[in-house]
Motif scaffolding. Structure first.
Motif, PDB file in Angstrom:
ATOM      1  N   GLY A 109     -19.554  10.636  18.795  1.00  0.00           N
ATOM      2  CA  GLY A 109     -18.666   9.739  19.510  1.00  0.00           C
ATOM      3  C   GLY A 109     -17.225   9.971  19.106  1.00  0.00           C
ATOM      4  O   GLY A 109     -16.929  10.625  18.102  1.00  0.00           O
ATOM      5  N   SER A 110     -16.316   9.455  19.887  1.00  0.00           N
ATOM      6  CA  SER A 110     -14.897   9.656  19.654  1.00  0.00           C
ATOM      7  C   SER A 110     -14.350   8.613  18.694  1.00  0.00           C
ATOM      8  O   SER A 110     -14.803   7.467  18.664  1.00  0.00           O
ATOM      9  CB  SER A 110     -14.131   9.595  20.976  1.00  0.00           C
ATOM     10  N   GLY A 111     -13.351   9.018  17.905  1.00  0.00           N
ATOM     11  CA  GLY A 111     -12.672   8.111  16.998  1.00  0.00           C
ATOM     12  C   GLY A 111     -11.174   8.169  17.204  1.00  0.00           C
ATOM     13  O   GLY A 111     -10.603   9.262  17.352  1.00  0.00           O
ATOM     14  N   PHE A 112     -10.533   7.003  17.239  1.00  0.00           N
ATOM     15  CA  PHE A 112      -9.098   6.903  17.475  1.00  0.00           C
ATOM     16  C   PHE A 112      -8.480   6.057  16.358  1.00  0.00           C
ATOM     17  O   PHE A 112      -8.970   4.956  16.073  1.00  0.00           O
ATOM     18  CB  PHE A 112      -8.809   6.273  18.843  1.00  0.00           C
ATOM     19  N   PHE A 113      -7.411   6.568  15.756  1.00  0.00           N
ATOM     20  CA  PHE A 113      -6.797   5.932  14.588  1.00  0.00           C
ATOM     21  C   PHE A 113      -5.421   5.396  14.976  1.00  0.00           C
ATOM     22  O   PHE A 113      -4.569   6.142  15.467  1.00  0.00           O
ATOM     23  CB  PHE A 113      -6.676   6.939  13.440  1.00  0.00           C
ATOM     24  N   TRP A 114      -5.208   4.090  14.719  1.00  0.00           N
ATOM     25  CA  TRP A 114      -4.017   3.401  15.194  1.00  0.00           C
ATOM     26  C   TRP A 114      -3.241   2.790  14.030  1.00  0.00           C
ATOM     27  O   TRP A 114      -3.808   2.065  13.212  1.00  0.00           O
ATOM     28  CB  TRP A 114      -4.414   2.285  16.162  1.00  0.00           C
ATOM     29  N   LEU A 115      -1.940   3.075  13.975  1.00  0.00           N
ATOM     30  CA  LEU A 115      -1.048   2.472  12.987  1.00  0.00           C
ATOM     31  C   LEU A 115      -0.278   1.331  13.651  1.00  0.00           C
ATOM     32  O   LEU A 115       0.420   1.550  14.649  1.00  0.00           O
ATOM     33  CB  LEU A 115      -0.054   3.505  12.458  1.00  0.00           C
ATOM     34  N   PRO A 116      -0.401   0.094  13.140  1.00  0.00           N
ATOM     35  CA  PRO A 116       0.384  -1.004  13.707  1.00  0.00           C
ATOM     36  C   PRO A 116       1.884  -0.729  13.587  1.00  0.00           C
ATOM     37  O   PRO A 116       2.362  -0.271  12.539  1.00  0.00           O
ATOM     38  CB  PRO A 116      -0.022  -2.213  12.857  1.00  0.00           C
ATOM     39  N   ASN A 117       2.608  -1.012  14.635  1.00  0.00           N
ATOM     40  CA  ASN A 117       4.070  -0.895  14.631  1.00  0.00           C
ATOM     41  C   ASN A 117       4.639  -2.276  14.320  1.00  0.00           C
ATOM     42  O   ASN A 117       4.659  -3.152  15.178  1.00  0.00           O
ATOM     43  CB  ASN A 117       4.554  -0.399  15.996  1.00  0.00           C
ATOM     44  N   PRO A 118       5.120  -2.506  13.077  1.00  0.00           N
ATOM     45  CA  PRO A 118       5.506  -3.864  12.675  1.00  0.00           C
ATOM     46  C   PRO A 118       6.867  -4.255  13.250  1.00  0.00           C
ATOM     47  O   PRO A 118       7.720  -3.397  13.514  1.00  0.00           O
ATOM     48  CB  PRO A 118       5.560  -3.766  11.153  1.00  0.00           C
ATOM     49  N   PRO A 119       7.103  -5.553  13.415  1.00  0.00           N
ATOM     50  CA  PRO A 119       8.448  -6.014  13.778  1.00  0.00           C
ATOM     51  C   PRO A 119       9.432  -5.674  12.671  1.00  0.00           C
ATOM     52  O   PRO A 119       9.049  -5.415  11.527  1.00  0.00           O
ATOM     53  CB  PRO A 119       8.273  -7.534  13.914  1.00  0.00           C
ATOM     54  N   LEU A 120      10.714  -5.674  12.990  1.00  0.00           N
ATOM     55  CA  LEU A 120      11.746  -5.393  12.005  1.00  0.00           C
ATOM     56  C   LEU A 120      11.649  -6.388  10.841  1.00  0.00           C
ATOM     57  O   LEU A 120      11.571  -7.595  11.052  1.00  0.00           O
ATOM     58  CB  LEU A 120      13.127  -5.492  12.663  1.00  0.00           C
ATOM     59  N   GLY A 121      11.655  -5.866   9.618  1.00  0.00           N
ATOM     60  CA  GLY A 121      11.559  -6.720   8.443  1.00  0.00           C
ATOM     61  C   GLY A 121      10.135  -6.988   7.999  1.00  0.00           C
ATOM     62  O   GLY A 121       9.922  -7.783   7.070  1.00  0.00           O
ATOM     63  N   TYR A 122       9.140  -6.314   8.616  1.00  0.00           N
ATOM     64  CA  TYR A 122       7.727  -6.509   8.281  1.00  0.00           C
ATOM     65  C   TYR A 122       7.081  -5.158   7.972  1.00  0.00           C
ATOM     66  O   TYR A 122       7.618  -4.108   8.292  1.00  0.00           O
ATOM     67  CB  TYR A 122       6.986  -7.201   9.431  1.00  0.00           C
ATOM     68  N   LYS A 123       5.918  -5.224   7.325  1.00  0.00           N
ATOM     69  CA  LYS A 123       5.189  -4.026   6.947  1.00  0.00           C
ATOM     70  C   LYS A 123       3.757  -4.094   7.460  1.00  0.00           C
ATOM     71  O   LYS A 123       3.112  -5.152   7.402  1.00  0.00           O
ATOM     72  CB  LYS A 123       5.150  -3.873   5.417  1.00  0.00           C
ATOM     73  N   ALA A 124       3.244  -2.960   7.937  1.00  0.00           N
ATOM     74  CA  ALA A 124       1.820  -2.842   8.242  1.00  0.00           C
ATOM     75  C   ALA A 124       1.053  -2.713   6.934  1.00  0.00           C
ATOM     76  O   ALA A 124       1.544  -2.135   5.961  1.00  0.00           O
ATOM     77  CB  ALA A 124       1.567  -1.632   9.131  1.00  0.00           C
ATOM     78  N   MET A 125      -0.164  -3.249   6.915  1.00  0.00           N
ATOM     79  CA  MET A 125      -0.967  -3.240   5.691  1.00  0.00           C
ATOM     80  C   MET A 125      -2.186  -2.321   5.782  1.00  0.00           C
ATOM     81  O   MET A 125      -2.881  -2.123   4.784  1.00  0.00           O
ATOM     82  CB  MET A 125      -1.445  -4.657   5.353  1.00  0.00           C
ATOM     83  N   GLY A 126      -2.487  -1.817   6.961  1.00  0.00           N
ATOM     84  CA  GLY A 126      -3.662  -0.982   7.101  1.00  0.00           C
ATOM     85  C   GLY A 126      -3.730  -0.341   8.468  1.00  0.00           C
ATOM     86  O   GLY A 126      -2.902  -0.601   9.352  1.00  0.00           O
TER      87      GLY A 126
END
Length: 527
Positions: free
Chosen positions: A110-127
């Motif tokens: 099966g297919s796998g797709f990897f996504w990085l959250p794009n955080p608002p300014l002043g915030y950080k993605a955690m995973g």
């Protein structure tokens, strides 16, 4: 009394540990560990808490990982917080703006797709998020964290890598770790399609514990309960002739304190009260064995009956874990046993030194009170071992195997080589179960727990920052010349080349320092 309650307050955030997962995608055609890797979505998240990222681990081991979920709390005063769904301009948690597709593949399952959250300014993605379709995840799926509530993290273990390393996945941990550090591991993974250089800041972050009370750490009664439940049994080799002892036995049986410039040493008080206290290891003082030959031999052999573990309890990973560091003292470290190919050679003096301090560390989850990992100290390094890979005795008490003469700690019996495994050259560390053991669940003394604020009285000898043995320089070259002359021509090495294959302590030993002078007293373990 917040220990083992399932939730931990980090100041503006409250977090819970999620250990229930739903499989999203797995692949066994990538160059990874075990039989491939599986990616999981955390489920069973309590109402009001939000996912911060997904989890992954190699197949072929128990599903025993975790990720943190978080909810916002708001300060009513300097010390009081309440649960609050903030609608202010800068809440602690915010939805991502959208997602960036990092990588996708179809590996046959099966297919796998990897996504990085794009955080608002002043915030950080955690995973990172993973899906099995090309549809971009909903922004409601995760939350990003306000930047001042985060710390930088770094990659740790490689979980998988494609051919030519065009795509890699790693576990993560806070960059700054130790007793006074605030970084909290979220349990998520990081992945990318580019080279990660040392000290490069990742596109995801760790959390930060801003609660100075460290309320989730165990109190003194709980520490005793944890040690009685999880205290390891330390087995010494059946041919060990350099046994541990208590520090008091060592002092009482003739150990001497020497001062630079003076020929004769002075006896050490039973409690170590006449040892110089504080300062740094300036080489002005050191401890040695008694001068009388019979007394010297007696102290070298140690005294197993008096031996006990000296316990230092400290926060780890921002107070979300407790490290119970167990120190063991041996009056003498025996000579090294060298392995060169199929040959095993017992050295006469190389490797010997007075006053050997070794340790292992129990890492306890402050969410649940579970034993999570054990660190095995091995000379100049060591390794963390997950609880499911340990040997146990009497319920939940792990086994620690202490190597013959060197007293390094290992999780299983056998022969461990310190040097070049590829060439089969190095110092042998032999471990085996025997009738010589110390049960740390009953034979221990808590010597330090700074976070409790003076509840534990530290012994006098713990404040001695100088060397517990004299500095020794070995005539290693002459011994190695003899060894090389015994080797067949086709496996013979030059003295210079063989020197490079052995650890540096083979050629000389500075007098070992006590527990408080070790890097891991304040810092994290080396791994």
């Amino acid at each position: 009394q917040g220990f083992g309650t399932g939730k931990i307050n980090l100041g503006e955030l409250e977090v819970v540990k999620i250990t229930e997962f739903e499989r999203v995608w797995s692949c066994s055609l990538l160059r990874g560990k075990a039989e491939g890797v599986t990616f999981y979505k955390p489920v069973g998240i309590p109402d009001g808490f939000f996912c911060l990222g997904y989890y992954c681990q190699p197949n072929g081991q128990p599903l025993r990982g975790y990720v943190l979920a978080a909810r916002e709390r708001v300060a009513l005063s300097t010390e009081v917080y309440c649960d609050y769904d903030s609608d202010t301009d800068f809440p602690a948690l915010r939805k991502p703006v959208n997602y960036l597709l990092i990588w996708s593949t179809d590996c046959g399952s099966g297919s796998g797709f990897f996504w990085l959250p794009n955080p608002p300014l002043g915030y950080k993605a955690m995973g990172i998020l993973v899906t099995d379709t090309l549809d971009e995840p909903d922004v409601e799926e995760v939350r990003c964290v306000r930047e001042d509530l985060t710390e930088t993290c770094e990659i740790m273990d490689t979980i998988l890598a494609t051919d030519a390393n065009t795509f890699q996945v790693w576990t993560t941990r806070p960059c700054k770790r130790g007793m006074f550090c605030k970084g909290v591991s979220v349990g998520t993974f990081f992945c990318c399609t580019y080279f990660i250089s040392e000290n490069q800041e990742l596109e995801i972050a760790c959390l930060k514990n801003l609660d100075p009370s460290l309320h989730a750490m165990p109190n003194l009664d709980q520490i005793h309960a944890l040690i009685k439940h999880y205290g390891a049994t330390v087995f010494f080799h059946p041919k060990e002739d350099c046994m541990p002892s208590s520090v008091q036995w060592f002092f009482k049986n003739g150990a001497l304190l020497y001062k630079d410039g003076k020929v004769n040493g002075e006896p050490i008080d039973y409690l170590g009260s006449n040892l110089p206290s504080g300062g740094t290891n300036d080489g002005a003082f050191w401890i040695d064995l008694p001068r009388d030959d019979n007394a010297r031999k007696n102290v070298r052999n140690g005294n197993l009956e008096s031996a006990e573990l000296y316990v230092h309890v400290k926060p780890a990973l921002g107070g979300t874990f407790t490290d119970i560091v167990m120190w063991i003292f041996c009056p003498f470290n025996g000579p090294a046993n060298l392995k060169i190919g199929l040959m095993n050679i017992q050295m006469n003096k190389i490797g010997q030194h007075v006053g050997d301090w070794e340790h292992f560390t129990l890492r306890i989850s402050n969410f649940t009170g579970e034993l999570w990992q054990v660190y095995f100290s091995q000379h100049s390094g060591g390794e963390w071992v997950d609880a499911f890979n340990l040997e146990f005795i009497e319920g939940n008490k792990p086994i620690v195997y202490s190597s013959k003469h060197g007293h390094a700690s290992f999780p299983h019996p056998g022969i461990y080589l310190q040097g070049s495994d590829k060439l089969g050259i190095g110092i042998r560390n032999d471990t085996a179960r025997s009738n010589y053991f110390v049960d740390s669940s009953t034979r221990y003394q808590i010597v330090a727990a700074e976070y409790l604020g003076g509840v534990v009285t530290e012994p006098c000898w713990l404040q001695y920052m100088r060397e517990w043995g004299p500095t020794i320089v070995y005539d290693s070259r002459s011994e190695l010349d003899k060894i090389i002359s015994l080797l067949p021509l086709f496996v013979r090495f030059s003295v210079e080349n063989i020197f490079d294959l052995f650890p540096t302590e083979l050629y000389g030993e500075e007098g070992p320092t006590g527990p408080k002078e070790k890097d891991n007293w304040v810092g994290d373990e080396r791994s």
